[in-house]
Scaffold this active site. Structure first.
Site, PDB file in Angstrom:
ATOM      1  CG  ASN A   1       8.689 -10.497  -0.708  1.00  0.00           C
ATOM      2  OD1 ASN A   1       8.536  -9.288  -0.502  1.00  0.00           O
ATOM      3  ND2 ASN A   1       8.023 -11.132  -1.634  1.00  0.00           N
TER       4      ASN A   1
ATOM      5  CB  CYS B   1       3.994 -10.997  -4.170  1.00  0.00           C
ATOM      6  SG  CYS B   1       4.814 -10.164  -5.531  1.00  0.00           S
TER       7      CYS B   1
ATOM      8  CD  GLU C   1       1.385  -3.466  -6.744  1.00  0.00           C
ATOM      9  OE1 GLU C   1       1.418  -4.702  -6.925  1.00  0.00           O
ATOM     10  OE2 GLU C   1       1.096  -2.675  -7.655  1.00  0.00           O
TER      11      GLU C   1
ATOM     12  N   GLY D   1       2.690  -5.435   0.668  1.00  0.00           N
ATOM     13  CA  GLY D   1       2.759  -6.328   1.825  1.00  0.00           C
ATOM     14  C   GLY D   1       1.568  -7.254   1.867  1.00  0.00           C
ATOM     15  CB  SER D   2       0.289  -9.386   4.563  1.00  0.00           C
ATOM     16  OG  SER D   2       0.163  -8.425   5.586  1.00  0.00           O
TER      17      SER D   2
ATOM     18  CD  GLU E   1       1.041 -14.573  -0.246  1.00  0.00           C
ATOM     19  OE1 GLU E   1       0.626 -13.829   0.658  1.00  0.00           O
ATOM     20  OE2 GLU E   1       1.732 -14.160  -1.189  1.00  0.00           O
TER      21      GLU E   1
HETATM   22  P1  NAD Z   1       3.580  -7.256   5.996  1.00  0.00           P
HETATM   23  O1  NAD Z   1       2.248  -6.803   5.535  1.00  0.00           O
HETATM   24  O2  NAD Z   1       3.701  -7.975   7.271  1.00  0.00           O
HETATM   25  O3  NAD Z   1       4.581  -5.989   6.123  1.00  0.00           O
HETATM   26  C1  NAD Z   1       4.756  -5.033   5.109  1.00  0.00           C
HETATM   27  C2  NAD Z   1       5.168  -3.699   5.719  1.00  0.00           C
HETATM   28  O4  NAD Z   1       4.130  -3.245   6.566  1.00  0.00           O
HETATM   29  C3  NAD Z   1       6.438  -3.749   6.569  1.00  0.00           C
HETATM   30  O5  NAD Z   1       7.216  -2.595   6.289  1.00  0.00           O
HETATM   31  C4  NAD Z   1       5.912  -3.708   7.997  1.00  0.00           C
HETATM   32  O6  NAD Z   1       6.784  -3.072   8.893  1.00  0.00           O
HETATM   33  C5  NAD Z   1       4.623  -2.921   7.854  1.00  0.00           C
HETATM   34  N1  NAD Z   1       3.613  -3.305   8.851  1.00  0.00           N
HETATM   35  C6  NAD Z   1       3.449  -4.548   9.412  1.00  0.00           C
HETATM   36  N2  NAD Z   1       2.407  -4.529  10.259  1.00  0.00           N
HETATM   37  C7  NAD Z   1       1.891  -3.276  10.229  1.00  0.00           C
HETATM   38  C8  NAD Z   1       0.807  -2.626  10.895  1.00  0.00           C
HETATM   39  N3  NAD Z   1       0.046  -3.281  11.767  1.00  0.00           N
HETATM   40  N4  NAD Z   1       0.568  -1.321  10.619  1.00  0.00           N
HETATM   41  C9  NAD Z   1       1.329  -0.664   9.732  1.00  0.00           C
HETATM   42  N5  NAD Z   1       2.382  -1.214   9.084  1.00  0.00           N
HETATM   43  C10 NAD Z   1       2.664  -2.490   9.327  1.00  0.00           C
HETATM   44  O7  NAD Z   1       4.170  -8.097   4.789  1.00  0.00           O
HETATM   45  P2  NAD Z   1       5.517  -8.919   4.708  1.00  0.00           P
HETATM   46  O8  NAD Z   1       5.434 -10.115   5.573  1.00  0.00           O
HETATM   47  O9  NAD Z   1       6.683  -8.010   4.883  1.00  0.00           O
HETATM   48  O10 NAD Z   1       5.487  -9.372   3.157  1.00  0.00           O
HETATM   49  C11 NAD Z   1       4.831 -10.508   2.703  1.00  0.00           C
HETATM   50  C12 NAD Z   1       3.523 -10.173   2.041  1.00  0.00           C
HETATM   51  O11 NAD Z   1       3.683  -9.189   1.069  1.00  0.00           O
HETATM   52  C13 NAD Z   1       2.938 -11.374   1.289  1.00  0.00           C
HETATM   53  O12 NAD Z   1       1.552 -11.445   1.508  1.00  0.00           O
HETATM   54  C14 NAD Z   1       3.222 -11.057  -0.167  1.00  0.00           C
HETATM   55  O13 NAD Z   1       2.347 -11.666  -1.083  1.00  0.00           O
HETATM   56  C15 NAD Z   1       3.081  -9.581  -0.171  1.00  0.00           C
HETATM   57  N6  NAD Z   1       3.842  -9.004  -1.280  1.00  0.00           N
HETATM   58  C16 NAD Z   1       3.167  -8.435  -2.308  1.00  0.00           C
HETATM   59  C17 NAD Z   1       3.882  -7.923  -3.386  1.00  0.00           C
HETATM   60  C18 NAD Z   1       3.204  -7.285  -4.560  1.00  0.00           C
HETATM   61  O14 NAD Z   1       3.895  -6.646  -5.335  1.00  0.00           O
HETATM   62  N7  NAD Z   1       1.901  -7.416  -4.734  1.00  0.00           N
HETATM   63  C19 NAD Z   1       5.273  -7.981  -3.377  1.00  0.00           C
HETATM   64  C20 NAD Z   1       5.909  -8.564  -2.305  1.00  0.00           C
HETATM   65  C21 NAD Z   1       5.189  -9.074  -1.241  1.00  0.00           C
END
Ligand code: NAD
Length: 457
Positions: free
Chosen positions: A116, A245, A211, A189-190, A334
Site C-alpha cells: 500500500n 493502515c 506492524e 502487513g495483515s 479492516e
Molecule cells: P499481506 O499481509 O497480505 O502481505 C504483506 C507481505 O507478506 C507481502 O510481502 C506478501 O508477499 C507477504 N505474504 C503474504 N502472504 C504470506 C504468507 N502466507 N507467508 C509469508 N508471507 C506472506 O498484507 P498486504 O495486503 O500487502 O497489506 C495490507 C495490510 O497491511 C493491511 O492489513 C494493513 O493494515 C497492513 N499495514 C500495516 C501497516 C503498519 O505500519 N502497521 C502499514 C501498511 C499496511
C-alpha cells in the site's frame, strides 16, 4: 523445504561477521548512498507508483519519497549520539566496578513489506536497520510489482548483495525466506499473515516487530469544529484511496452533528476533486480482488454520499454509509478503501463502549474541544497511537514511535525508535582487577547475612 536462499543468507552472515557494518563511518556512508540513489531514481519511483496505484507525483513525494528522505536526514543527524557507549550508575554490590550499555546490531535482518505504501514501507525500516549496523534482506510486495522492481534496482545499484539485497516474489519466496535463520524480522502487513510470520519466527526464537492493521475509529463530538473535522477525515480516507493502515476506518459521531458532518464531508470531497472524481488523480484500488471486496462492502447499510465506481479503472468514490450494524460485513474487517461507515452515539461512554467491540486498533482519532471527553477516550481506549483534531499526522514526526498494540502489532519504529528496534543493548559490568569484595563468597556467617541484608534492600 529446500533452502532457496541459503547462499544469500550465508554471504550476508559472512559479511556481517567481517565487522565492517559496525563502524559509524560505514553506516553514515550507507545512509548517504541511499539518499543519493533515491534522488537519482526519483522519476522512476513516480512512474512506478503511477503504474501500481495511479498515485500522483505530489502524493508520491508526500507519502513515499519525502518521508524516507526526512528519516535518513534524522538518522544522519543523531546517529553518532545514539551509537555512543552509555555509562550507567553502579550498585553497591559492584563496588568498585563500572557499568556500560553497548549498542550492537542484531546481525541479519529480514524486512517483509506490503503493497500500500510500497516504497515508504520498505525504506523506513531499512533506514533503521542500516543505522543500527545490520545487513538486510528486503521482500517487497508482489502486488506493487513496478515499485518492487525500482526498489530492487535502487538497492542493487547502491549496495553489494552481501550487505543489502532485495528478493522479489510472493508467498513462496516469503515462506522460503522465513525458513532461514535471521537475527531479526520486521514485518508490515495483515494481522492474518502476521500470525504466520510470528509462527515462523518462533522456530528459531527470532525477535520480531509486527506492524499490522485493524479498524481505526474516528470519534467526533459536538464541541468539535465540524467543517475542519470533515475536511481532515475526508483527506484521511482519500489519500491512497483509504488503503492506509492508519486510515480512519469508521466514524463515531454525536447524533446532533451527523447531518452537518455529511454536508461538510461532501463539500470537502468536491473541493478536492471538483466534478468528475474518476478523472482526477485519486489513487485506484490496487487489484481486482480488493476492488471486488470493497464493491461488496458497498451493499451494506445506506449510502448517503458517493458510492459510484468504475470497473475499468478499479475506482471507487469516497463514500459515506449509514445504518450499519456490528453484524454488517463492513464492520467485521479492516475496510482498507475509501468507504466510511457512520455510527451515531448520544454520549461519550457509548462511543467508548463501541470501540471496545473491536481488537485494539492501530490508531484512534478524536475531534473535540472538550478536555473531559478527550481525557476520557485516551484513558479508556487502548490503541497504537493517534491524533486529537487531526488524522494520520502522528506518522510525520520521527520523535513519535509508530506501532500497534495487540492485534494491530507490537514493537515500533521511526527515528530513534528504529535505531532501538534493530539494536541489541548489551549490558556490561566491568570490575577493576584490584579489589574483590569477600561478601558474596561462602561461608555465610550471621554477620555476612546482616551486611548482605543492608546492601540488598
Ligand atoms: P499481506 O499481509 O497480505 O502481505 C504483506 C507481505 O507478506 C507481502 O510481502 C506478501 O508477499 C507477504 N505474504 C503474504 N502472504 C504470506 C504468507 N502466507 N507467508 C509469508 N508471507 C506472506 O498484507 P498486504 O495486503 O500487502 O497489506 C495490507 C495490510 O497491511 C493491511 O492489513 C494493513 O493494515 C497492513 N499495514 C500495516 C501497516 C503498519 O505500519 N502497521 C502499514 C501498511 C499496511
Amino acid at each position: 523445504m529446500i533452502k532457496l536462499f541459503n547462499k544469500l543468507i550465508s554471504s550476508q552472515k559472512k559479511f556481517f561477521h567481517t565487522g565492517v557494518t559496525r563502524s559509524y563511518d560505514f553506516r553514515i556512508k550507507a545512509l548517504d548512498s541511499l539518499q543519493k540513489s533515491i534522488l537519482k531514481f526519483e522519476s522512476s519511483i513516480y512512474k512506478a507508483l503511477e503504474k501500481d496505484l495511479n498515485k500522483s507525483a505530489a502524493e508520491t513525494y508526500l507519502t513515499e519519497i519525502g518521508i524516507a528522505l526526512n528519516e535518513i536526514s534524522f538518522h544522519k543527524r543523531h546517529l553518532k549520539k545514539w551509537m555512543k557507549i552509555k555509562k550507567v550508575k553502579s550498585s553497591l554490590a559492584q563496588f568498585p566496578g563500572k557499568n556500560y550499555i553497548y549498542s550492537e546490531p542484531y546481525g541479519l535482518v529480514l524486512i517483509i513489506a506490503p503493497w500500500n505504501y510500497p516504497f515508504h514501507l520498505c525504506l523506513l525500516p531499512l533506514i533503521g536497520a542500516i543505522s543500527s549496523g545490520n545487513t538486510v534482506v528486503i521482500k517487497p510486495s508482489e502486488h506493487s510489482a513496478q515499485s518492487s522492481s525500482v526498489i530492487a534496482e535502487i538497492i542493487s545499484s547502491t549496495f553489494k548483495s552481501e550487505y543489502i539485497s532485495v528478493v522479489q516474489g510472493s508467498v513462496d519466496e516469503s515462506t522460503a525466506l522465513l525458513e532461514e535463520n535471521f537475527d531479526y524480522i520486521f514485518f508490515t502487513g495483515s494481522t492474518q499473515v502476521g500470525r504466520i510470520v510470528m509462527g515462523a519466527a518462533s522456530k528459531n526464537l527470532t525477535p520480531l516487530t509486527l506492524e499490522l492493521g485493524g479498524k481505526s475509529p474516528v470519534i467526533i463530538d459536538s464541541s468539535a469544529n465540524i467543517s475542519l473535522a470533515a475536511k481532515k477525515v475526508a483527506f484521511g480516507k482519500i489519500i491512497n484511496a483509504g488503503q492506509t493502515c492508519v486510515a480512519p476506518d469508521y466514524l463515531l459521531i454525536e447524533e446532533s452533528i451527523e447531518k452537518q458532518f455529511i454536508t461538510q464531508f461532501e463539500t470537502a470531497v468536491n473541493k478536492f476533486f471538483f466534478e468528475d472524481k474518476s478523472k482526477d488523480a485519486m489513487v485506484r484500488i490496487v487489484n481486482k480482488k480488493h476492488y471486488n471486496r470493497l464493491k461488496n462492502l458497498l451493499k451494506d447499510g445506506d449510502i448517503v454520499f458517493g458510492g459510484k465506481f468504475n470497473d475499468d479503472e478499479n475506482f471507487i468514490e469516497p463514500t459515506l454509509i449509514k445504518n450499519v450494524t456490528l453484524k454488517s460485513a463492513i464492520m467485521k474487517e479492516e475496510i482498507f478503501g475509501p468507504l466510511l461507515p457512520i455510527i451515531t452515539y448520544s454520549n461519550i461512554e457509548e462511543a467508548i463502549e463501541y470501540v471496545r467491540n473491536f481488537n485494539k486498533p492501530l490508531s484512534l482519532y478524536i475531534f473535540s474541544q472538550s478536555k473531559e471527553n478527550i481525557d476520557r477516550i485516551l484513558k479508556n481506549c487502548s490503541f497504537g497511537g493517534g491524533c486529537i483534531n487531526d488524522v494520520l499526522m502522528q506518522l510525520t514526526n520521527p520523535n513519535l514511535p509508530f506501532g500497534g498494540i495487540g492485534s494491530s502489532g507490537f514493537g515500533s519504529y521511526h527515528g530513534k525508535k528504529s535505531f532501538d528496534t534493530f539494536t541489541h543493548y548489551k549490558s556490561i559490568f566491568k570490575q577493576s582487577g584490584f579489589f574483590d569484595m569477600p561478601l558474596r563468597y561462602p561461608p555465610y556467617s550471621e554477620n555476612k547475612l546482616k551486611l548482605i541484608k543492608k546492601i540488598l534492600k
